[in-house]
Enzyme design. Sequence first.
Site, short mmCIF file in Angstrom:
data_model
loop_
_atom_site.label_atom_id
_atom_site.label_comp_id
_atom_site.label_asym_id
_atom_site.label_seq_id
_atom_site.Cartn_x
_atom_site.Cartn_y
_atom_site.Cartn_z
N TYR A 184 0.84 -1.19 0.00
CA TYR A 184 0.00 0.00 0.00
C TYR A 184 0.88 1.24 0.00
O TYR A 184 2.02 1.22 0.45
CB TYR A 184 -0.95 0.01 1.22
CG TYR A 184 -0.26 0.18 2.54
CD1 TYR A 184 0.24 -0.92 3.22
CD2 TYR A 184 -0.09 1.44 3.10
CE1 TYR A 184 0.88 -0.77 4.44
CE2 TYR A 184 0.55 1.61 4.32
CZ TYR A 184 1.04 0.50 4.98
OH TYR A 184 1.69 0.65 6.19
N CYS A 185 0.34 2.33 -0.56
CA CYS A 185 1.04 3.62 -0.56
C CYS A 185 -0.03 4.71 -0.60
O CYS A 185 -1.22 4.41 -0.50
CB CYS A 185 2.02 3.72 -1.72
SG CYS A 185 1.24 3.66 -3.34
N THR A 186 0.38 5.95 -0.76
CA THR A 186 -0.56 7.06 -0.63
C THR A 186 -1.75 6.97 -1.59
O THR A 186 -2.90 6.95 -1.17
CB THR A 186 0.17 8.40 -0.87
OG1 THR A 186 1.39 8.38 -0.13
CG2 THR A 186 -0.69 9.58 -0.47
#
Length: 296
Positions: A184-186
């Site tokens: 996951y990331c922004t």
Amino acid sequence: MAIPKILLFYKFTPLPDPEAIRLWQRTLCEANNLRGRIIISEDGINATVGGDLDDVKRYVRTTREYAPFKDADIKWSDGLGDDFPRLSVKVRPELVTFTVPEEVKVTADGVQGGGVHLKPEQLHELVEARGEEVVFFDGRNAMEAEIGRMRGAVIPNTDTTRDFIDEIESGKYDDLKNRPVVTYCTGGIRCEVLSVLMKNRGFTDVYQMDGGIVRYGEKYGNDGLWDGSLYVFDKRMHIEFGQGAESLGSCVGCGERTPVFVNCANLACRKQYLRCEQCTEAGRVPTCGQCEGAPA
Ligand SMILES: [Zn+2]
Ligand SMILES: [Zn+2]
């Protein structure tokens, strides 16, 4: 500025003439008084721009007129006004600098060979089905995770995206290679590439959070598996998903919980560190304490 808005989107799609897209996007942003950062490559576009609501809407309408960008997933949020110091529109070899442009294959359907995209509710289904086996793998710089992260997530030791290759080749995470790993990331763009790199290096059951923490937070707020504040790359510095979010990071001066990163007063040092508003007002801990030649 009447109603300041910030928008975030990316699209992986072959762009035969990135320079032409750069000129078009720069002219379009200038015409609509938008500022922010746009990266363009032969593999697509990654944009974070801000401006007044009407201007941003016009920008979106025109951007969507270009067929490859028509169905881009555009994420809107409220700005503070003047959220970016300038406009930067650049062509780069990679949309996100993992330093392996040759490893990423992009077609009109997007990145090939990446992890399975999971919408927020599908992510919860996976956790329900596989339980503790599921591992969240943070695809951001380690600093970003100091103030917020998925519960129980693995946080790789990364100062920049360039550090990921060494991390996943280090052997540290080999025990995850046969477990369900959700990156996951922004906003999702870093995972599009990271999940390919992980699969290419023997991780067998890789997923990616579709739309990133931004979409997950819109869906579940503080009632899901996300804890704390989300680091963002504009004047806001961090956002929370509704009331009651408590940031996970602590002020280096007094230990109080704070989501506020400040720049080291040593101009030769580019480090950001957590310092609460009280310590800032009192002039405590002006430097990060980790840089060469910083006053004590
Ligand atoms: Zn403090
Ligand atoms: Zn420093």
